[in-house]
Design a protein around this motif. Structure first.
Motif, PDB file in Angstrom:
ATOM      1  N   ARG A  42     102.242  -9.275   5.460  1.00 56.00           N
ATOM      2  CA  ARG A  42     100.823  -9.490   5.776  1.00 56.00           C
ATOM      3  C   ARG A  42     100.642 -10.127   7.150  1.00 56.00           C
ATOM      4  O   ARG A  42      99.613  -9.937   7.812  1.00 56.00           O
ATOM      5  N   PHE A  43     101.666 -10.878   7.600  1.00 54.50           N
ATOM      6  CA  PHE A  43     101.585 -11.471   8.933  1.00 54.50           C
ATOM      7  C   PHE A  43     101.656 -10.389  10.021  1.00 54.50           C
ATOM      8  O   PHE A  43     101.093 -10.557  11.102  1.00 54.50           O
ATOM      9  N   LEU A  54      98.486  -7.243  14.054  1.00 47.84           N
ATOM     10  CA  LEU A  54      97.859  -6.012  14.522  1.00 47.84           C
ATOM     11  C   LEU A  54      96.356  -6.212  14.717  1.00 47.84           C
ATOM     12  O   LEU A  54      95.777  -5.788  15.734  1.00 47.84           O
ATOM     13  N   ARG A  55      95.719  -6.890  13.767  1.00 49.25           N
ATOM     14  CA  ARG A  55      94.280  -7.160  13.885  1.00 49.25           C
ATOM     15  C   ARG A  55      93.977  -8.076  15.079  1.00 49.25           C
ATOM     16  O   ARG A  55      92.983  -7.898  15.781  1.00 49.25           O
ATOM     17  N   CYS A  85     102.219   4.670   4.121  1.00 48.47           N
ATOM     18  CA  CYS A  85     100.785   4.708   3.802  1.00 48.47           C
ATOM     19  C   CYS A  85     100.516   5.305   2.429  1.00 48.47           C
ATOM     20  O   CYS A  85      99.568   4.899   1.755  1.00 48.47           O
ATOM     21  N   TYR A  86     101.336   6.280   2.031  1.00 53.23           N
ATOM     22  CA  TYR A  86     101.080   7.017   0.795  1.00 53.23           C
ATOM     23  C   TYR A  86     102.390   7.304   0.067  1.00 53.23           C
ATOM     24  O   TYR A  86     103.469   7.320   0.669  1.00 53.23           O
ATOM     25  N   GLN A 140     100.368  -2.702  -1.754  1.00 52.87           N
ATOM     26  CA  GLN A 140     101.162  -2.873  -0.538  1.00 52.87           C
ATOM     27  C   GLN A 140     100.810  -1.800   0.490  1.00 52.87           C
ATOM     28  O   GLN A 140     100.622  -2.095   1.676  1.00 52.87           O
ATOM     29  N   MET A 141     100.702  -0.553   0.025  1.00 58.38           N
ATOM     30  CA  MET A 141     100.323   0.546   0.921  1.00 58.38           C
ATOM     31  C   MET A 141      98.878   0.398   1.375  1.00 58.38           C
ATOM     32  O   MET A 141      98.545   0.684   2.537  1.00 58.38           O
ATOM     33  N   GLN A 142      98.019  -0.070   0.473  1.00 54.16           N
ATOM     34  CA  GLN A 142      96.609  -0.234   0.815  1.00 54.16           C
ATOM     35  C   GLN A 142      96.421  -1.276   1.910  1.00 54.16           C
ATOM     36  O   GLN A 142      95.562  -1.111   2.787  1.00 54.16           O
ATOM     37  N   GLU A 143      97.197  -2.333   1.888  1.00 52.51           N
ATOM     38  CA  GLU A 143      97.099  -3.359   2.936  1.00 52.51           C
ATOM     39  C   GLU A 143      97.429  -2.771   4.304  1.00 52.51           C
ATOM     40  O   GLU A 143      96.792  -3.127   5.309  1.00 52.51           O
ATOM     41  N   PHE A 144      98.415  -1.889   4.346  1.00 54.38           N
ATOM     42  CA  PHE A 144      98.765  -1.228   5.603  1.00 54.38           C
ATOM     43  C   PHE A 144      97.623  -0.326   6.060  1.00 54.38           C
ATOM     44  O   PHE A 144      97.203  -0.361   7.230  1.00 54.38           O
ATOM     45  N   ARG A 145      97.096   0.484   5.144  1.00 57.89           N
ATOM     46  CA  ARG A 145      96.000   1.383   5.503  1.00 57.89           C
ATOM     47  C   ARG A 145      94.764   0.590   5.951  1.00 57.89           C
ATOM     48  O   ARG A 145      94.071   0.978   6.896  1.00 57.89           O
ATOM     49  N   ASP A 146      94.495  -0.535   5.277  1.00 61.38           N
ATOM     50  CA  ASP A 146      93.351  -1.367   5.658  1.00 61.38           C
ATOM     51  C   ASP A 146      93.506  -1.900   7.075  1.00 61.38           C
ATOM     52  O   ASP A 146      92.530  -1.942   7.848  1.00 61.38           O
TER      53      ASP A 146
END
Length: 260
Positions: free
Chosen positions: A76-77, A82-83, A106-107, A121-127
């Motif tokens: 998450r860090f 990235l943000r 991603c999928y 976990q994949m959703q956090e990356f896509r978000d």
């Protein structure tokens, strides 16, 4: 990755510019190389990224080499980083290309073998990609860029390495193409992105295409329109997310309309 080895590789490969982030513990470190003909200005760096400004004669764009945390509990860090990079005031409006080993998929379709990846976990990356307005640049060649090098019945393949870009960058370089190469004695495939352009022509097209997109009904009367939509949608790449299909269709129609 030690500095002395990086300098040796730079000289062997014929690059004049070199920026290195030394390894920490088991981390491999990061290295950015460039030719003398390219004007590169390093803006920030960390064990997880190198962010730079690339100055062309008539415009500038941004490239970030990225390395996602290999530890799931710390990943998450990486998305927070990235943000943060997206929000940098002096760079946030520039055409932006990001590439590297994100250590995440991603999928489900981007993994073969092993335990199924956690959907959250994949959703956090896509978000994170959505917040940063970064869209996947589909790689030609083998989909999976990493393998665990186990025997066939326990082998795992994943797409951990990729390029993503904002819409402005994709409009500026509409013919850019990413390619998955061979493993070359590594458990990762290198991903090469080809950017072929005429600077003045691409800048002109970029200014044309940056205007608000509207689908014109009269295009449907032209025989080529259906083929342009089909190519842009990418029917041969069903694993791509809907937003990439729509973006590809938009880009294809814009290019076609501008060059009729």
């Amino acid at each position: 990755m030690k500095e002395v080895n990086c300098r040796r590789w730079r000289n062997t490969l014929g690059f004049s510019g070199c920026f290195i982030v030394d390894s920490l513990g088991k981390s491999g470190g990061l290295m950015l190389l460039w030719k003398s003909s390219i004007c590169v200005c390093i803006k920030s760096y960390s064990p997880g990224h190198i962010d730079c400004l690339i100055q062309e004669p008539d415009f500038a764009w941004r490239f970030t080499g990225f390395y996602g945390q290999p530890d799931i509990s710390l990943r998450r860090f990486s998305w927070d980083l990235l943000r943060k990079l997206k929000r940098l005031p002096e760079l946030c409006e520039l055409p932006w290309l990001v590439g590297g080993d994100f250590n995440e998929i991603c999928y489900d379709s981007e993994k073969l073998g092993g335990v199924r990846r956690s959907p959250s976990q994949m959703q956090e990356f896509r978000d994170a990609l959505d917040v940063c307005e970064l869209q996947d640049i589909h790689s030609h060649g083998d989909l999976y860029t990493w393998v665990n090098r186990r025997r066939a019945d326990s082998a795992i393949f994943e797409r951990l390495d990729r390029f993503v870009a904002c819409l402005n960058w994709r409009l500026l370089f509409p013919t850019a193409r990413a390619n998955s190469l061979d493993f070359f004695h590594s458990d990762h495939r290198p991903i090469c992105i080809e950017i072929r352009w005429n600077v003045s022509q691409n800048l002109l097209e970029h200014r044309k295409l940056k205007t608000l997109f509207r689908f014109e009904k009269h295009w449907l009367l032209e025989s080529e329109c259906s083929d342009v939509i089909t190519r842009g949608w990418g029917v041969s790449e069903p694993h791509r997310p809907l937003v990439d299909h729509l973006s590809g269709c938009k880009l294809a129609l814009q290019n076609w309309a501008a060059n009729r």
